[in-house]
Each structure stands twice: as structure tokens, then as C-alpha cells.
Design a protein around this motif. Structure first.
Motif, PDB file in Angstrom:
ATOM      1  N   GLU A 296       0.856  -1.200   0.000  1.00 52.30           N
ATOM      2  CA  GLU A 296       0.000   0.000   0.000  1.00 52.30           C
ATOM      3  C   GLU A 296       0.886   1.242   0.000  1.00 52.30           C
ATOM      4  OE1 GLU A 296      -3.347   2.280   2.793  1.00 52.30           O
ATOM      5  OE2 GLU A 296      -2.396   0.434   3.482  1.00 52.30           O
ATOM      6  N   ASP A 297       0.669   2.113  -0.983  1.00 46.28           N
ATOM      7  CA  ASP A 297       1.425   3.366  -1.077  1.00 46.28           C
ATOM      8  C   ASP A 297       0.902   4.345  -0.014  1.00 46.28           C
ATOM      9  OD1 ASP A 297       2.616   5.763  -1.715  1.00 46.28           O
ATOM     10  OD2 ASP A 297       2.276   5.593  -3.876  1.00 46.28           O
ATOM     11  N   ILE A 298       1.757   4.686   0.935  1.00 47.29           N
ATOM     12  CA  ILE A 298       1.344   5.613   2.018  1.00 47.29           C
ATOM     13  C   ILE A 298       2.237   6.854   2.029  1.00 47.29           C
ATOM     14  CG2 ILE A 298       0.385   3.792   3.477  1.00 47.29           C
ATOM     15  CD1 ILE A 298       2.998   3.915   5.127  1.00 47.29           C
ATOM     16  N   GLY A 299       2.881   7.176   0.917  1.00 49.48           N
ATOM     17  CA  GLY A 299       3.809   8.307   0.871  1.00 49.48           C
ATOM     18  C   GLY A 299       3.165   9.630   1.221  1.00 49.48           C
ATOM     19  N   ASP A 300       1.975   9.899   0.660  1.00 51.50           N
ATOM     20  CA  ASP A 300       1.306  11.169   0.935  1.00 51.50           C
ATOM     21  C   ASP A 300       0.916  11.283   2.406  1.00 51.50           C
ATOM     22  OD1 ASP A 300       1.574  11.948  -1.662  1.00 51.50           O
ATOM     23  OD2 ASP A 300      -0.410  11.230  -2.291  1.00 51.50           O
ATOM     24  N   ARG A 301       0.449  10.164   2.969  1.00 56.52           N
ATOM     25  CA  ARG A 301       0.050  10.186   4.371  1.00 56.52           C
ATOM     26  C   ARG A 301       1.235  10.497   5.281  1.00 56.52           C
ATOM     27  NH1 ARG A 301      -2.011   4.648   6.360  1.00 56.52           N
ATOM     28  NH2 ARG A 301      -3.239   4.926   4.447  1.00 56.52           N
ATOM     29  N   VAL A 302       2.380   9.861   5.005  1.00 67.24           N
ATOM     30  CA  VAL A 302       3.577  10.108   5.815  1.00 67.24           C
ATOM     31  C   VAL A 302       4.031  11.558   5.674  1.00 67.24           C
ATOM     32  CG1 VAL A 302       6.021   9.531   6.082  1.00 67.24           C
ATOM     33  CG2 VAL A 302       4.330   7.716   5.741  1.00 67.24           C
ATOM     34  N   GLN A 303       3.944  12.106   4.455  1.00 67.54           N
ATOM     35  CA  GLN A 303       4.340  13.495   4.238  1.00 67.54           C
ATOM     36  C   GLN A 303       3.444  14.448   5.025  1.00 67.54           C
ATOM     37  OE1 GLN A 303       4.325  14.699   0.146  1.00 67.54           O
ATOM     38  NE2 GLN A 303       5.193  16.711   0.548  1.00 67.54           N
ATOM     39  N   LEU A 304       2.129  14.177   5.016  1.00 68.28           N
ATOM     40  CA  LEU A 304       1.200  15.016   5.765  1.00 68.28           C
ATOM     41  C   LEU A 304       1.467  14.913   7.265  1.00 68.28           C
ATOM     42  CD1 LEU A 304      -1.228  16.871   5.917  1.00 68.28           C
ATOM     43  CD2 LEU A 304      -2.712  14.841   5.852  1.00 68.28           C
ATOM     44  N   GLU A 305       1.698  13.695   7.747  1.00 69.78           N
ATOM     45  CA  GLU A 305       1.983  13.533   9.172  1.00 69.78           C
ATOM     46  C   GLU A 305       3.254  14.288   9.559  1.00 69.78           C
ATOM     47  OE1 GLU A 305       2.221   9.342   9.632  1.00 69.78           O
ATOM     48  OE2 GLU A 305       0.032   9.027   9.694  1.00 69.78           O
ATOM     49  N   SER A 306       4.256  14.272   8.674  1.00 65.23           N
ATOM     50  CA  SER A 306       5.494  15.001   8.945  1.00 65.23           C
ATOM     51  C   SER A 306       5.244  16.501   8.988  1.00 65.23           C
ATOM     52  CB  SER A 306       6.537  14.671   7.885  1.00 65.23           C
ATOM     53  OG  SER A 306       7.711  15.426   8.086  1.00 65.23           O
ATOM     54  N   ALA A 307       4.416  17.000   8.036  1.00 64.20           N
ATOM     55  CA  ALA A 307       4.090  18.429   8.033  1.00 64.20           C
ATOM     56  C   ALA A 307       3.326  18.820   9.283  1.00 64.20           C
ATOM     57  CB  ALA A 307       3.288  18.777   6.780  1.00 64.20           C
ATOM     58  N   LEU A 308       2.407  17.957   9.713  1.00 58.28           N
ATOM     59  CA  LEU A 308       1.640  18.243  10.924  1.00 58.28           C
ATOM     60  C   LEU A 308       2.547  18.266  12.154  1.00 58.28           C
ATOM     61  CD1 LEU A 308      -1.585  16.113  10.277  1.00 58.28           C
ATOM     62  CD2 LEU A 308      -1.405  18.604  10.326  1.00 58.28           C
ATOM     63  N   ARG A 309       3.496  17.339  12.212  1.00 55.39           N
ATOM     64  CA  ARG A 309       4.430  17.343  13.337  1.00 55.39           C
ATOM     65  C   ARG A 309       5.265  18.619  13.353  1.00 55.39           C
ATOM     66  NH1 ARG A 309       4.948  11.775  12.127  1.00 55.39           N
ATOM     67  NH2 ARG A 309       6.772  12.216  10.807  1.00 55.39           N
ATOM     68  N   GLU A 310       5.718  19.035  12.151  1.00 59.93           N
ATOM     69  CA  GLU A 310       6.517  20.266  12.068  1.00 59.93           C
ATOM     70  C   GLU A 310       5.699  21.474  12.520  1.00 59.93           C
ATOM     71  OE1 GLU A 310       8.865  23.000   8.739  1.00 59.93           O
ATOM     72  OE2 GLU A 310       8.162  20.978   8.232  1.00 59.93           O
ATOM     73  N   TRP A 311       4.436  21.529  12.099  1.00 57.74           N
ATOM     74  CA  TRP A 311       3.565  22.632  12.504  1.00 57.74           C
ATOM     75  C   TRP A 311       3.321  22.605  14.005  1.00 57.74           C
ATOM     76  CZ3 TRP A 311       1.869  27.193  12.019  1.00 57.74           C
ATOM     77  CH2 TRP A 311       0.686  27.596  12.626  1.00 57.74           C
ATOM     78  N   ASN A 312       3.151  21.428  14.561  1.00 57.53           N
ATOM     79  CA  ASN A 312       2.922  21.309  15.999  1.00 57.53           C
ATOM     80  C   ASN A 312       4.157  21.767  16.781  1.00 57.53           C
ATOM     81  OD1 ASN A 312       1.252  20.282  18.284  1.00 57.53           O
ATOM     82  ND2 ASN A 312       2.981  18.887  18.534  1.00 57.53           N
ATOM     83  N   ASP A 313       5.351  21.375  16.282  1.00 55.57           N
ATOM     84  CA  ASP A 313       6.585  21.814  16.943  1.00 55.57           C
ATOM     85  C   ASP A 313       6.725  23.330  16.873  1.00 55.57           C
ATOM     86  OD1 ASP A 313       7.160  19.188  17.489  1.00 55.57           O
ATOM     87  OD2 ASP A 313       8.561  18.940  15.801  1.00 55.57           O
ATOM     88  N   LEU A 314       6.389  23.908  15.704  1.00 59.59           N
ATOM     89  CA  LEU A 314       6.468  25.352  15.540  1.00 59.59           C
ATOM     90  C   LEU A 314       5.502  26.052  16.482  1.00 59.59           C
ATOM     91  CD1 LEU A 314       7.492  27.860  14.010  1.00 59.59           C
ATOM     92  CD2 LEU A 314       5.704  27.458  12.302  1.00 59.59           C
ATOM     93  N   LEU A 315       4.279  25.508  16.605  1.00 57.30           N
ATOM     94  CA  LEU A 315       3.281  26.117  17.483  1.00 57.30           C
ATOM     95  C   LEU A 315       3.736  26.057  18.937  1.00 57.30           C
ATOM     96  CD1 LEU A 315       0.480  27.372  17.768  1.00 57.30           C
ATOM     97  CD2 LEU A 315      -0.479  25.069  17.934  1.00 57.30           C
ATOM     98  N   GLU A 316       4.311  24.943  19.343  1.00 59.10           N
ATOM     99  CA  GLU A 316       4.805  24.826  20.720  1.00 59.10           C
ATOM    100  C   GLU A 316       5.918  25.831  20.993  1.00 59.10           C
ATOM    101  OE1 GLU A 316       5.956  20.804  21.267  1.00 59.10           O
ATOM    102  OE2 GLU A 316       3.900  20.038  21.445  1.00 59.10           O
ATOM    103  N   ASP A 317       6.805  26.019  20.002  1.00 58.46           N
ATOM    104  CA  ASP A 317       7.874  27.005  20.170  1.00 58.46           C
ATOM    105  C   ASP A 317       7.304  28.409  20.302  1.00 58.46           C
ATOM    106  OD1 ASP A 317       9.746  25.029  20.039  1.00 58.46           O
ATOM    107  OD2 ASP A 317      10.233  25.331  17.914  1.00 58.46           O
ATOM    108  N   ARG A 318       6.307  28.735  19.492  1.00 55.72           N
ATOM    109  CA  ARG A 318       5.701  30.073  19.553  1.00 55.72           C
ATOM    110  C   ARG A 318       5.018  30.295  20.895  1.00 55.72           C
ATOM    111  NH1 ARG A 318       6.530  33.698  18.289  1.00 55.72           N
ATOM    112  NH2 ARG A 318       4.660  34.708  17.470  1.00 55.72           N
TER     113      ARG A 318
END
Length: 723
Positions: A296-318
Motif C-alpha cells: 500500500e502506497d502511504i507516501g502522501d500520508r507520511v508526508q502530511l503527518e510530517s508536516a503536521l508534526r513540524e507545525w505542531n513543533d512550531l506552534l509549541e515554540d511560539r
């Protein structure tokens, strides 16, 4: 405009822009507001944000305020050799140009000259570390001007916020693009699901691949010989091949499902995430006969999860940065309030000095006159009136000492400590001080109708009453009368609502003048911070606002009644406190002690003031002590070399030379471990420099010889465990 006002205005703008940056996702609105708000902070109406384009040298005037219509959204400039933009990119530091007429480092752009720009300051708007800047944020001025360090620091903080906004916007754009791609992928996935969306594969009971979907070959570019049996695992990322072998061996041994996320190499050479699953098929006897699985190709899902993690880290820093910013602002506000309280107190001290200098000179005249008359009587052999003139000199000297101590105590910077006190005693103690401050043209009258106690900070209360008296004096330039009244009142439901106080018993302290009164138009504003009707330099506008805050913190209230041409009454209300005094029993425990005498104990007396040293030595010798004198720490240490036993060190704290009295006591106590020490000092803060205990005392100058005699005897006769 003071530095504090400028810093406060800049912090407000920074906080307002920070809140906007956190609350809004509209980048265009945020950038426009950034240009507008910075004008409030730096008092200019020209600002712009220039976006650095993809070539790394072209800047586009993306947003701005105050410019002609042909600038914002239209002008592009290159970071050429003689441009301030290249200077910014090369130095990575703010660029300040204070006057176009004297600028030699670079030239101003034509659009700046056309818009009348004479000076500017710019800062780079940085993104992540290692990445090129987003652009330049610039504040321009149509008049030559200087930009202070606080202006530069403010713009740095401002550009950091702006950089965070642009980084967040880019992240959101990436997320939107990823989400769009994911939605598109999901659309295709739904269509493909009807046609078998997964890549099916099968393996024998020993785990050797037997068949796989043709899309595998299209994706990997591998041949069947490079795929079947267990060759397919070679298409995985090298680190994932270890995980595949371990889990596949475990599933074959336990017959448990196989489920793993791995990266598979595409024909083009890059990798994409897949989920590989397999289940064992059992025969009628319950034995494993074959494995069936899917890719099962899950590349897009992993990319979205990575972007969400990055956004969450950025929000916590702010959030962490904003929290720290608020804590820093709260600390700065507390420090500023403390400084303002002391500033207001010292303003009142300045008002005192004129009247106090006059009274102090009168007291000194009384001392000097009495001493001269005593000398004349002694020279003439007439000794009958010496006691009378001595009493006059002692009285004047005691009053002068009390006046000095009062002023030092009032002006000292100290922390606020509420205590139980009696307002009538406070007002009575201030009466002379107020009378001297307001001058002879104003009559001061006191009235006491209550002796209840309240709980508040004594220093603050005295400061409030003195400020009210000074305000009253200023309202009576031709003279008049000031009345200070202490009374008791009980608030019922009706009166408590009017006074905005809970029902109960209160002590009221009123200051009434017969001055010009307060105009009704400004009466409602007199408690506003920095509001004043005085001329520039004659008042801060903080006196009444600090009095209001002090009474509120003490559980009370302030009320003002004024009539133009008649006068003004300011009344402070404080709740009655019926708590028993902490020292209620102390007075009753005192008993008469006989006059102390020495028993030839050795006292080392150290003081650089000859008169103090001589009179002190004379008294101690008369009452039975063996006194050795020294003028400083060096001579004291030399004297100590010849002293076998020393009972008491009597020393001034402030001695000339490299060692003061505190250092001298430490040196001598190393030689005489049981040494008692009595410090004497004329410094207002001297009492805070030493710790008083059973073997250490402190006596403040000026002191009476009777007090000195009692303190020396008590210290010499005390034991270390008596406290």
C-alpha cells in the motif's frame, strides 16, 4: 517623551503585533498591519516590507504605508554594488542612515528620493538557520533623524516576529499543497479501490515470493528474476531491509500477521513509503499452506503527518516564546513600578529640603549659641547657668538628629511591608514635617477623632499624606490653610455602595485645603497615570495614581470632593483592624535598671572623627572601662598587637583606608573568638550591612552618651545564647 514612555509604547506595539501574528492567518493583512503599527512605535508614517525574490538579489516592495501609489506592489530594486540592500545582505546587521545629505556608503533609490525620504533604518527578516532571508523590513523618515539602540532592538524583535509569520505562512502553504495532493491522491485511490487499489502478492509457506502485481515492476523497474523468492527486499531502503528480514522470520515462525512500513526505491532512484502486510492461509489440517499480502502506497500520508508534526513543533515554540515574553514583560512592569514609587518619593523629598534646611539652620544656631554662652560663663567663672544652656543645646541637637533621621528614613528605598499602625500617631508625627514643607504662609491644623488601628505600609501612607499636602500647597499660591483630620465611620449598605467599599468600620484620613479647587471637567481624570495639570518638569502625574493604587491594595478607597474657588478635600478610607499589637506586652515588661558601670573591661574604640572619639572615650573611662583609641583599621590592628585580652570592639562602620569597620571586626574576631562588637554609623543604610545578635550590636549617630553607656554594658554582659 521619556525613554520609559518610548520603551512602553514600543512594547505595546510589539505585543499588539505579536497577538495579531498569532491570531490571524491572513498574511496580506498581517504585513500591512506590520507596516502601519511600526509607525506608532517609531513615530513615522513611512514603512515597507521588501520581499527577496528567487534570484537572491532582487527585492520587491510587497507591502508598505505612506508611499505614493506607484511604489507598493510595483517597485523592484536590485542589491547592486552601491545599494543599502547589498550592504544588509553582506553584513546581516541593521543598516541605519540618519541623513541623506551626509550618506557616503551607498545611494538612496529614486523612489525614496521622490517620496522625500531623508533617513531610514532597515533589518533583515530571517527565516530558518542556513536559509536565505525572506526580505528586508524598513522604516523611512522624511526628516533626518537618529535611531536609538532601543529602536534597533525593537526592530530586531519586530523582524523576528515577521520572520516567524512568513515561515508559518510557507508551512501552511506547504500543508495546503500537501493536503490538496492528498485529496487528489485519495480521489484516485477511491477510483482505484474499485479496481483493486492495493498491490497484491503471494508467497509459499517458507516465505518465498511467488507472484506480485504488475504495478510493482512499473514502479521499481525490476525484473521478475530480481523480485521473486526473497529478492524483492533488495528494493527497500538499506536500513529497512534489516527490519523486513527480522519481522518476516518472526511471522514465519509464529504464523502471526506481517505488517511493516518501509521505503521502496522507485525506478527513478528516489524512495517512497509503503505499508506491507501479509496473512497466513491455513489448510484443513490447520497447517500454513501459503501467504497472501498487499503493498500500500502511504507516501502522501507520511508526508502530511510530517508536516503536521513540524507545525505542531512550531506552534509549541511560539507558545513557549510568547509565555516567556509575557513573563519578561511582567518582571519589567514590576521593576518599573518600584522605580516609579521611589521616584515619586524622592520628588516629595525634594519638596521637603527647602523648609527642612531653614529649620535645621535654626536648630544649629540654637546649639552654637548655647555653647558660646556656656563658654562665656566658664571664662567669667559663672557656673550657675551652665545646666540651663546645656539643656537648650541638647534639646536643639536632639531635634536636629530626629529631623535628619526622619528624612533619611522617608527617602530610603525599601520593600513594602504592611503593618498594624495608628493613623493619628502617623499624622501627628508628620505634622511638623508638613508644616515645614508648605511654608509659613499656610496654616496647618490637625484634628483627631479616632484612635482605631489600620493595617498598611507606613512608608506608603506617609508618602501619600505628604504628596497630598504638597498638592494642597500648590493649589494655594497666595497662602491658606490645610486641615488634616483622622475620623472613624461605619459604612452601611447605602453608603458602602456610594463609596465602593464593603460594609463595615473604616478610618478616614482627610486632607483639606482652601485653594483654587479642581474643575469638574478634569476631576474624573486626576487618578489617571501621567495625568497632570502642572507645567513640564514640575510633576510626573503619578502621585495621585500611586495613592489610589496604594489604598486599593490596602483594602481601602480614595474619594475627592472639590469646588472651584472654595477648596478640595481628599479622603483616604482604610478598614479598621482590631488585631492585637505584636508588641502589646513589651511595654509592660520593661523595668527600671540601675545605671551600668564597667569593671575595667578593655574596649578598643575606633573612629576617625576626633570629637566622637574623645567624648566617647571620656564617658567610658569615667564609668569604669579601660579604653584604647585608634583612628582607623591600621592603627587599630597595631594597638591589638599589644592587647592580651579584648572585651569589646566599638567601631565606626565607615573608616578611612582599605578596611572598614566590618572588615576590622572580622580580623579581630579571628584573634579574639569571644569578642563583642558594637558598630556605630551615621549612614542611613548602615543597619542593613550587619546582622545583630547576642555578640553584635549597632548604634546610629547621633546618639546620647546615656544610650551608649546602656548599649555597651548590655553587650559586654550578654551571653552568646541570650537571644
Amino acid at each position: 517623551m521619556t525613554i520609559e514612555d518610548t520603551l512602553l509604547r514600543q512594547r505595546k506595539v510589539l505585543a499588539k503585533f505579536g497577538e495579531l501574528a498569532l491570531a490571524s492567518d491572513d498574511l496580506e493583512h498581517i504585513l500591512d498591519e506590520a507596516c502601519r503599527l511600526v509607525g506608532d512605535a517609531l513615530e513615522t508614517n513611512l514603512a515597507k516590507f521588501m520581499l527577496l525574490e528567487g534570484d537572491g538579489i532582487t527585492f520587491f516592495v510587497r507591502n508598505g504605508v505612506g508611499w505614493a501609489p506607484d511604489v507598493v506592489g510595483k517597485v523592484r530594486v536590485k542589491a547592486s554594488e552601491d545599494s543599502p540592500e547589498l550592504y544588509s545582505l553582506n553584513t546581516h546587521a541593521p543598516v541605519v542612515s540618519t541623513d541623506i545629505a551626509t550618506e557616503t556608503r551607498f545611494r538612496y533609490h529614486d523612489f525614496q528620493k521622490d517620496n522625500g525620504v531623508k533617513a531610514f533604518v532597515n533589518v533583515l527578516v530571517h527565516g530558518a538557520k542556513g536559509e536565505r532571508p525572506f526580505g528586508i523590513f524598513e522604516v523611512d523618515s522624511r526628516i533626518p533623524r537618529e535611531f536609538t539602540d532601543s529602536d534597533i532592538d525593537f526592530l530586531r524583535s519586530y523582524s523576528n516576529l515577521l520572520g516567524a509569520v512568513l515561515k508559518r505562512s510557507n508551512t501552511q502553504e506547504t500543508m495546503r499543497f500537501t493536503e490538496q495532493r492528498l485529496r487528489e491522491s485519495e480521489r484516485h485511490y477511491r477510483i482505484a479501490a474499485e479496481l483493486n487499489p492495493l498491490w497484491p502478492w503471494s508467497a509459499d509457506k517458507d516465505g518465498n515470493l511467488l507472484s506480485i502485481d504488475p504495478r510493482w515492476y512499473e514502479y521499481t523497474g525490476l525484473s521478475p528474476a530480481q523480485t521473486l523468492e526473497r529478492e524483492w527486499a533488495n528494493a527497500a531502503y538499506p536500513a529497512d531491509q534489516v527490519s523486513i528480514a527480522a519481522l518476516w522470520t518472526q511471522s514465519l515462525g509464529t504464523l502471526q500477521p506481517f505488517d511493516l512500513q518501509i521505503r521502496l526505491r522507485k525506478q527513478a532512484g528516489d524512495y517512497r513509503w509503503f505499508r506491507v502486510r501479509a496473512l497466513c492461509s491455513f489448510d484443513a489440517a490447520g497447517q500454513c499452506e501459503q501467504w497472501y499480502g498487499t503493498f500500500e502506497d502511504i507516501g502522501d500520508r507520511v508526508q502530511l503527518e510530517s508536516a503536521l508534526r513540524e507545525w505542531n513543533d512550531l506552534l509549541e515554540d511560539r507558545i513557549a516564546q510568547r509565555t516567556q515574553q509575557l513573563e519578561d514583560e511582567q518582571h519589567e512592569r514590576a521593576v518599573m513600578e518600584s522605580k516609579l514609587r521611589q521616584s515619586q518619593k524622592m520628588e516629595a523629598v525634594g519638596q521637603l529640603t527647602g523648609g527642612i534646611a531653614h529649620d535645621f539652620n535654626n536648630l544649629l544656631a540654637g546649639v552654637m549659641g548655647s555653647l558660646e554662652l556656656m563658654q562665656r560663663r566658664i571664662d567669667a567663672g559663672r557656673f550657675s547657668d551652665l545646666a540651663r544652656f546645656n539643656a537648650l543645646a541638647m534639646t536643639s541637637a536632639s531635634r536636629a538628629a530626629a529631623l535628619t533621621q526622619r528624612l533619611l528614613t522617608f527617602s530610603r528605598q525599601q520593600s513594602l511591608e504592611p503593618e498594624l499602625l495608628e493613623p493619628r500617631q502617623v499624622v501627628a508625627g508628620l505634622e511638623d514635617l508638613i508644616r515645614r514643607t508648605v511654608g509659613p504662609s499656610i496654616i496647618v491644623e490637625c484634628s483627631f477623632r479616632a484612635n482605631d488601628r489600620i493595617r498598611c505600609d507606613l512608608n506608603q501612607l506617609e508618602n501619600a499624606l505628604l504628596n497630598l499636602a504638597i498638592n494642597a500647597r500648590d493649589a494655594m499660591p497666595e497662602g491658606g490653610a490645610i486641615g488634616l483630620e483622622v475620623d472613624r465611620c461605619v459604612m452601611d449598605e447605602a453608603s458602602s455602595s456610594d463609596k465602593m467599599l464593603p460594609p463595615g468600620a473604616y478610618v478616614s484620613i482627610s486632607v483639606t485645603d482652601t485653594g483654587t479647587g479642581i474643575n469638574p471637567d478634569i476631576l474624573s481624570r486626576i487618578f489617571d497615570p501621567f495625568f497632570t495639570t502642572k507645567k513640564i518638569g514640575e510633576g510626573t502625574g503619578l502621585g495621585l495614581s500611586m495613592i489610589y493604587g496604594f489604598t486599593q491594595q490596602s483594602g481601602g478607597q480614595v474619594k475627592v470632593h472639590s469646588s472651584v474657588g472654595v477648596g478640595t478635600t481628599v479622603t483616604l478610607y482604610f478598614p479598621v483592624d482590631n488585631s492585637p499589637p505584636d508588641d502589646a506586652q513589651k511595654a509592660s515588661d520593661k523595668s527600671h535598671h540601675p545605671e551600668p558601670f564597667g569593671n575595667n573591661e578593655t574596649v578598643l574604640l575606633v573612629d576617625d572623627e576626633a570629637v566622637v572619639r574623645q567624648t566617647t572615650s571620656e564617658l567610658l573611662s569615667e564609668i569604669g572601662y579601660h579604653v584604647i583609641e585608634a583612628v582607623d583599621s591600621v592603627s587599630a590592628m597595631k594597638q591589638a598587637e599589644n592587647i592580651e585580652h579584648l572585651d569589646l570592639l566599638l567601631t565606626d562602620i565607615g573608616l578611612p583606608g582599605s578596611m572598614n569597620g566590618i572588615g576590622l571586626s572580622a580580623e579581630l574576631r579571628a584573634r579574639y573568638p569571644k569578642l563583642k562588637v558594637l558598630f556605630i554609623t551615621g549612614f542611613a543604610g548602615g543597619a542593613r550591612l550587619v546582622t545583630v545578635d547576642a555578640t553584635t550590636g549597632i548604634l546610629t549617630k547621633p546618639f546620647s552618651l546615656n544610650d551608649l553607656r546602656s548599649r555597651v554594658s548590655a553587650l559586654i554582659n550578654s551571653s552568646p545564647d541570650s537571644h
